[in-house]
Design a protein around this motif. Structure first.
Motif, mmCIF file in Angstrom:
data_model
loop_
_atom_site.group_PDB
_atom_site.id
_atom_site.type_symbol
_atom_site.label_atom_id
_atom_site.label_comp_id
_atom_site.label_asym_id
_atom_site.label_seq_id
_atom_site.Cartn_x
_atom_site.Cartn_y
_atom_site.Cartn_z
ATOM 1 N N CYS A 65 0.856 -1.190 0.000
ATOM 2 C CA CYS A 65 0.000 0.000 0.000
ATOM 3 C C CYS A 65 0.892 1.240 0.000
ATOM 4 C CB CYS A 65 -0.900 -0.014 1.231
ATOM 5 S SG CYS A 65 -1.946 1.459 1.389
ATOM 6 N N SER A 66 0.568 2.190 -0.830
ATOM 7 C CA SER A 66 1.400 3.393 -0.920
ATOM 8 C C SER A 66 1.209 4.339 0.264
ATOM 9 C CB SER A 66 1.119 4.133 -2.229
ATOM 10 O OG SER A 66 -0.212 4.560 -2.274
ATOM 11 N N ARG A 67 0.179 4.122 1.082
ATOM 12 C CA ARG A 67 -0.041 4.975 2.254
ATOM 13 C C ARG A 67 0.480 4.352 3.548
ATOM 14 N NH1 ARG A 67 -6.215 6.821 1.079
ATOM 15 N NH2 ARG A 67 -5.793 8.091 -0.758
ATOM 16 N N CYS A 68 0.128 3.080 3.793
ATOM 17 C CA CYS A 68 0.490 2.468 5.084
ATOM 18 C C CYS A 68 1.582 1.411 4.959
ATOM 19 C CB CYS A 68 -0.746 1.869 5.747
ATOM 20 S SG CYS A 68 -1.395 0.407 4.918
ATOM 21 N N LEU A 69 1.989 1.089 3.742
ATOM 22 C CA LEU A 69 3.060 0.140 3.454
ATOM 23 C C LEU A 69 2.724 -1.306 3.828
ATOM 24 C CD1 LEU A 69 6.117 2.323 4.533
ATOM 25 C CD2 LEU A 69 4.965 2.221 2.320
ATOM 26 N N ASP A 70 1.455 -1.615 4.042
ATOM 27 C CA ASP A 70 1.039 -2.992 4.283
ATOM 28 C C ASP A 70 1.154 -3.796 2.989
ATOM 29 O OD1 ASP A 70 0.492 -2.870 6.951
ATOM 30 O OD2 ASP A 70 -1.688 -2.986 6.748
ATOM 31 N N GLU A 71 1.319 -5.104 3.153
ATOM 32 C CA GLU A 71 1.380 -5.998 1.999
ATOM 33 C C GLU A 71 0.024 -6.046 1.304
ATOM 34 O OE1 GLU A 71 4.069 -7.938 0.839
ATOM 35 O OE2 GLU A 71 5.217 -6.666 2.212
ATOM 36 N N LEU A 72 0.050 -6.108 -0.018
ATOM 37 C CA LEU A 72 -1.157 -6.235 -0.820
ATOM 38 C C LEU A 72 -1.100 -7.515 -1.627
ATOM 39 C CD1 LEU A 72 -1.473 -2.719 -2.495
ATOM 40 C CD2 LEU A 72 -2.812 -3.579 -0.620
ATOM 41 N N ALA A 73 -2.228 -8.116 -1.840
ATOM 42 C CA ALA A 73 -2.358 -9.253 -2.751
ATOM 43 C C ALA A 73 -3.772 -9.201 -3.310
ATOM 44 C CB ALA A 73 -2.123 -10.571 -2.026
ATOM 45 N N GLU A 74 -3.866 -9.184 -4.623
ATOM 46 C CA GLU A 74 -5.190 -9.173 -5.237
ATOM 47 C C GLU A 74 -5.135 -9.911 -6.562
ATOM 48 O OE1 GLU A 74 -6.119 -5.233 -7.604
ATOM 49 O OE2 GLU A 74 -5.467 -4.743 -5.575
ATOM 50 N N ASP A 75 -6.261 -10.530 -6.885
ATOM 51 C CA ASP A 75 -6.379 -11.231 -8.161
ATOM 52 C C ASP A 75 -6.825 -10.244 -9.221
ATOM 53 O OD1 ASP A 75 -5.682 -13.719 -7.081
ATOM 54 O OD2 ASP A 75 -7.743 -14.085 -6.443
ATOM 55 N N VAL A 76 -6.316 -10.446 -10.423
ATOM 56 C CA VAL A 76 -6.672 -9.584 -11.531
ATOM 57 C C VAL A 76 -7.038 -10.458 -12.729
ATOM 58 C CG1 VAL A 76 -4.290 -9.343 -12.350
ATOM 59 C CG2 VAL A 76 -5.924 -7.599 -12.894
ATOM 60 N N VAL A 77 -8.091 -10.057 -13.438
ATOM 61 C CA VAL A 77 -8.499 -10.715 -14.677
ATOM 62 C C VAL A 77 -8.595 -9.612 -15.722
ATOM 63 C CG1 VAL A 77 -10.275 -12.048 -15.862
ATOM 64 C CG2 VAL A 77 -9.786 -12.499 -13.448
ATOM 65 N N GLU A 78 -7.746 -9.682 -16.722
ATOM 66 C CA GLU A 78 -7.712 -8.651 -17.756
ATOM 67 C C GLU A 78 -8.171 -9.214 -19.089
ATOM 68 O OE1 GLU A 78 -7.258 -5.493 -17.391
ATOM 69 O OE2 GLU A 78 -6.667 -5.598 -15.292
ATOM 70 N N ARG A 79 -8.876 -8.408 -19.817
ATOM 71 C CA ARG A 79 -9.378 -8.777 -21.147
ATOM 72 C C ARG A 79 -8.265 -8.621 -22.174
ATOM 73 N NH1 ARG A 79 -12.598 -11.789 -23.351
ATOM 74 N NH2 ARG A 79 -13.547 -11.106 -25.260
ATOM 75 N N ILE A 80 -8.146 -9.616 -23.055
ATOM 76 C CA ILE A 80 -7.174 -9.605 -24.149
ATOM 77 C C ILE A 80 -7.951 -9.474 -25.453
ATOM 78 C CG2 ILE A 80 -5.393 -10.940 -25.370
ATOM 79 C CD1 ILE A 80 -4.549 -10.314 -22.548
ATOM 80 N N GLU A 81 -7.581 -8.518 -26.283
ATOM 81 C CA GLU A 81 -8.177 -8.356 -27.609
ATOM 82 C C GLU A 81 -7.101 -7.775 -28.511
ATOM 83 O OE1 GLU A 81 -11.645 -5.909 -27.154
ATOM 84 O OE2 GLU A 81 -12.777 -7.504 -26.192
ATOM 85 N N GLU A 82 -6.598 -8.588 -29.436
ATOM 86 C CA GLU A 82 -5.486 -8.153 -30.278
ATOM 87 C C GLU A 82 -5.552 -8.809 -31.645
ATOM 88 O OE1 GLU A 82 -2.919 -5.648 -30.857
ATOM 89 O OE2 GLU A 82 -2.464 -6.150 -28.777
ATOM 90 N N LEU A 83 -5.289 -8.029 -32.689
ATOM 91 C CA LEU A 83 -5.178 -8.552 -34.043
ATOM 92 C C LEU A 83 -3.705 -8.710 -34.367
ATOM 93 C CD1 LEU A 83 -6.345 -9.275 -36.862
ATOM 94 C CD2 LEU A 83 -6.068 -6.847 -37.437
ATOM 95 N N PHE A 84 -3.331 -9.900 -34.810
ATOM 96 C CA PHE A 84 -1.978 -10.178 -35.270
ATOM 97 C C PHE A 84 -2.041 -10.249 -36.797
ATOM 98 C CE2 PHE A 84 -1.917 -11.413 -30.929
ATOM 99 C CZ PHE A 84 -0.615 -11.257 -30.493
ATOM 100 N N ALA A 85 -1.347 -9.348 -37.477
ATOM 101 C CA ALA A 85 -1.431 -9.246 -38.935
ATOM 102 C C ALA A 85 -0.654 -10.369 -39.621
ATOM 103 C CB ALA A 85 -0.887 -7.895 -39.397
ATOM 104 N N TYR A 86 -1.269 -10.921 -40.677
ATOM 105 C CA TYR A 86 -0.588 -11.914 -41.504
ATOM 106 C C TYR A 86 0.535 -11.250 -42.299
ATOM 107 C CZ TYR A 86 -4.234 -15.529 -40.998
ATOM 108 O OH TYR A 86 -5.094 -16.481 -40.528
#
Length: 184
Positions: free
Chosen positions: A82-103
């Motif tokens: 944490c940038s305020r209290c310096l406690d340890e953080l742990a969180e799960d993240v799920v990010e969307r992937i959307e990408e075109l790969f050109a031939y």
């Protein structure tokens, strides 16, 4: 030189540049940075995917007229402090992937710079930069353990959340110090 195959590479050879062909892929990959901290996703010690931890990919690869469109999700756990209290953080993240790969030799490849749209190379798509960008772009500049984290006391350095509401420090104007010494 490593003989291990690159886990970020996905073969698209069987798609044969035929629009409409689709396949799914799931893979769990070790996060980069175990050998090189500069290769980690995020900023280690602030908020990052721990080097060597799992990144789960659940993807759909579709052949389109100009290349291979990759969509799906990348899931990982972030750790930091944490940038305020310096406690340890742990969180799960799920990010969307959307990408075109050109031939190769497609109109998209001819009309875009190589750093604008990734390319299909030797019948493979390399998802490392795509996943890195998807996760890193949503990382906060100043991660917090909670939105209302009170931080640390500037006088004693203790966590304000652990201190009582009556926590105070006596502040004496240095100009009155001589009078205080005289009265004590």
């Amino acid at each position: 030189m490593s003989t291990q195959p690159n886990p970020w590479l996905f073969s698209v050879r069987e798609m044969g540049r035929r629009p409409g062909i689709m396949r799914t892929a799931t893979r769990t990959i070790a996060a980069p940075g175990a050998d090189d901290p500069d290769a980690a996703i995020g900023l280690v010690g602030v908020l990052a995917v721990p080097p060597g931890s799992d990144i789960a990919l659940d993807l759909r690869l579709e052949s389109v007229s100009e290349g291979v469109y990759v969509s799906g999700t990348a899931s990982a756990q972030l750790t930091g402090e944490c940038s305020r209290c310096l406690d340890e953080l742990a969180e799960d993240v799920v990010e969307r992937i959307e990408e075109l790969f050109a031939y190769p030799d497609s109109l998209t490849e001819e009309t875009t710079d190589s750093d604008e749209i990734p390319r299909v190379v030797d019948d493979h798509v390399d998802l490392e930069q795509t996943v890195r960008d998807a996760i890193a772009i949503d990382l906060p500049m100043a991660p917090l353990c909670s939105e209302d984290c009170p931080g640390l006391c500037p006088e004693c350095g203790e966590r304000r959340a652990d201190l009582g509401p009556d926590h105070r420090h006596e502040t004496l104007d240095p100009r009155w110090a001589a009078l205080r010494e005289r009265l004590s």
